[in-house]
Design a protein around this motif. Structure first.
Motif, short mmCIF file in Angstrom:
data_model
loop_
_atom_site.label_atom_id
_atom_site.label_comp_id
_atom_site.label_asym_id
_atom_site.label_seq_id
_atom_site.Cartn_x
_atom_site.Cartn_y
_atom_site.Cartn_z
N VAL A 250 15.82 10.79 -9.23
CA VAL A 250 16.78 11.76 -9.80
C VAL A 250 17.24 12.25 -10.83
CG1 VAL A 250 17.79 13.79 -9.32
CG2 VAL A 250 17.13 12.93 -7.41
N LYS A 251 17.09 12.76 -12.08
CA LYS A 251 17.73 13.40 -13.40
C LYS A 251 18.68 14.16 -13.08
CE LYS A 251 16.82 12.56 -18.53
NZ LYS A 251 15.78 12.58 -19.30
N LEU A 252 20.16 14.54 -13.48
CA LEU A 252 20.37 16.13 -13.50
C LEU A 252 20.50 16.02 -15.13
CD1 LEU A 252 21.02 13.81 -11.35
CD2 LEU A 252 22.99 16.42 -10.79
N SER A 253 20.70 17.15 -15.68
CA SER A 253 21.05 17.99 -16.79
C SER A 253 22.28 16.77 -17.31
CB SER A 253 21.72 19.64 -17.14
OG SER A 253 22.49 19.60 -16.57
N GLU A 254 22.67 17.03 -18.78
CA GLU A 254 23.46 16.33 -19.55
C GLU A 254 24.71 17.93 -19.09
OE1 GLU A 254 23.35 15.66 -23.85
OE2 GLU A 254 21.90 14.70 -23.46
N SER A 298 25.68 7.67 -14.59
CA SER A 298 25.43 8.64 -16.04
C SER A 298 25.12 9.73 -15.18
CB SER A 298 25.53 8.53 -17.19
OG SER A 298 23.95 8.13 -16.94
N ASN A 299 23.94 10.21 -15.14
CA ASN A 299 23.62 11.70 -14.41
C ASN A 299 22.26 11.54 -14.28
OD1 ASN A 299 22.39 10.89 -17.38
ND2 ASN A 299 21.81 12.82 -17.93
N VAL A 300 21.59 10.51 -13.52
CA VAL A 300 20.80 9.14 -13.26
C VAL A 300 21.24 9.67 -11.76
CG1 VAL A 300 18.29 7.61 -13.13
CG2 VAL A 300 19.65 9.16 -14.97
N VAL A 301 20.39 9.03 -10.78
CA VAL A 301 20.30 9.36 -9.26
C VAL A 301 19.18 8.11 -9.02
CG1 VAL A 301 21.16 9.54 -6.88
CG2 VAL A 301 21.80 11.08 -8.79
N GLY A 302 20.04 7.21 -8.22
CA GLY A 302 18.61 6.41 -7.63
C GLY A 302 18.86 5.89 -5.85
N MET A 303 17.45 6.36 -5.58
CA MET A 303 17.27 5.25 -4.17
C MET A 303 16.77 4.67 -3.25
SD MET A 303 16.44 8.47 -0.18
CE MET A 303 14.35 7.70 -1.22
N PHE A 304 17.19 3.76 -2.81
CA PHE A 304 15.94 2.40 -3.24
C PHE A 304 15.24 2.09 -1.86
CE2 PHE A 304 18.36 2.52 -7.16
CZ PHE A 304 16.47 2.70 -7.77
N GLN A 311 19.16 -4.36 -3.03
CA GLN A 311 20.10 -3.69 -3.80
C GLN A 311 19.80 -4.42 -4.68
OE1 GLN A 311 23.69 -3.18 -2.82
NE2 GLN A 311 23.33 -3.43 -5.21
N SER A 312 18.97 -5.66 -4.64
CA SER A 312 18.58 -6.02 -6.23
C SER A 312 17.51 -4.77 -6.17
CB SER A 312 17.49 -6.66 -5.52
OG SER A 312 15.95 -6.66 -5.12
N MET A 313 16.73 -4.45 -6.44
CA MET A 313 15.91 -2.64 -6.76
C MET A 313 17.50 -1.58 -7.37
SD MET A 313 13.55 -1.27 -4.40
CE MET A 313 11.63 -1.43 -4.43
N ALA A 314 18.42 -1.51 -6.48
CA ALA A 314 19.96 -1.26 -7.54
C ALA A 314 20.11 -1.67 -8.66
CB ALA A 314 20.44 -0.44 -5.89
#
Length: 323
Positions: A250-254, A298-304, A311-314
């Motif tokens: 998921v990418k959020l605005s600046e 920063s403004n990007v969220v990741g779920m793995f 954890q290696s993906m993260a």
């Protein structure tokens, strides 16, 4: 002789009848009435005649007492000489502001102090109870808004050697803007789909996955697409598999805030919790979801979610989006 005795006897009987008639007449006199069985009279006593106007009351009647006259209203008091003449009263001191609301940082206003004769004070000082909310020029009386809150400015004015103090409430009522999330600098960052392609190159079983979008996205990740700061969503999952795999980006605005970031993480975490608590059906799949990892750069969220490799993906995600 016998004739004389008969005549005397007849005369005696006549006298006796006459006396009896007189007694009966007295017994039924109209002024007394007949006696009752107890021997007392039942006749009502006669009422005395009402006296005519101007006559003195007769004995046995109540005297007429005249009503007391109402007292006359007291005459109004004459006002004191001081109330009649206010020419000698001291001039009234006034201050221009007593309650002020400021709506942004740096907004100002200035005090004015004078008396009823239009004269300025001999001296005047200004003090702020909380300069962190609103500061004031101690000599000039200019107030400047600093931060949201409420404080009091005290004005101390002197006229002819007499000192008077006044308080003015200053309310700063704007909302502080939340700090924006830091945005990665340096080299241009990859798109979410480019990063997912990198994962496919390094991890198996990422080919047979379903993209979460539209109604499917709303059912499995409710509320994610309605977060205003969200610019892009890219989520894929394997469906009905013993070995569940999921990747959410998921990418959020600046100008997104920390609250926006937390809102996205909460939606992703809710999906992990649901699947880990039986939503993934198989025990191995539930355990894989239970070990899922959520991280952000920063403004990007990741779920793995990946067996033994989440954890290696993260870590790869962090390295990629930190450049």
């Amino acid at each position: 002789m016998k004739k004389k005795l008969s005549l005397l006897l007849a005369l005696a009987m006549l006298l006796s009848l006459t006396a009896c008639s007189l007694n009966i007449g007295n017994k039924y006199d109209t002024n007394t009435g007949p006696e009752d069985e107890t021997g007392s009279s039942t006749a009502q006593p006669q009422q005395p005649d009402e006296p005519e106007d101007g006559d003195q009351p007769t004995q046995g009647t109540e005297p007429v007492i005249p009503a007391p006259a109402e007292p006359a209203a007291p005459a109004p008091e004459e006002p004191d000489g001081e109330d009649q003449d206010n020419d000698d009263a001291a001039p009234v001191v006034r201050v221009s502001h007593t309650d002020v609301t400021l709506k942004y940082t740096g907004e100002t206003f200035r005090f004015t102090v004078w008396n009823s004769e239009g004269a300025a004070p001999d001296s005047c000082t200004y003090t702020s109870a909380d300069p962190a909310v609103a500061s004031v020029d101690e000599a000039g009386g200019e107030v400047t808004a600093v931060a949201p809150g409420t404080t009091t400015i005290t004005v101390r004015a002197s006229f002819g050697g007499e000192q008077q103090d006044f308080d003015c409430i200053v309310r700063c009522v704007w909302e502080e803007s939340e700090p924006s999330l830091p945005v990665s600098g340096g080299a241009e960052l990859p798109s979410l789909t480019d990063f997912f392609a990198t994962l496919q190159e390094n991890y198996d079983a990422l080919g047979a996955m379903m993209v979460m979008e539209g109604e499917l996205l709303e059912n499995y990740y409710p509320g994610l697409s309605s977060i205003a700061a969200v610019e892009e969503i890219y989520i894929q999952e394997t469906m009905i598999s013993v070995s569940n795999v999921a990747v959410g980006l998921v990418k959020l605005s600046e100008n997104a805030t920390l609250d926006d970031l937390i809102a996205v993480q909460d939606v992703l975490q809710a999906r992990i919790t649901t699947q880990a608590n039986g939503g993934a059906w198989y025990p191995e799949s539930c355990e894989t979801w239970n070990q899922g990892v959520i991280t952000s750069v920063s403004n990007v969220v990741g779920m793995f979610v990946y067996p033994a490799e989440a954890q290696s993906m993260a870590d790869l995600f962090t390295d990629t989006f930190s450049n």
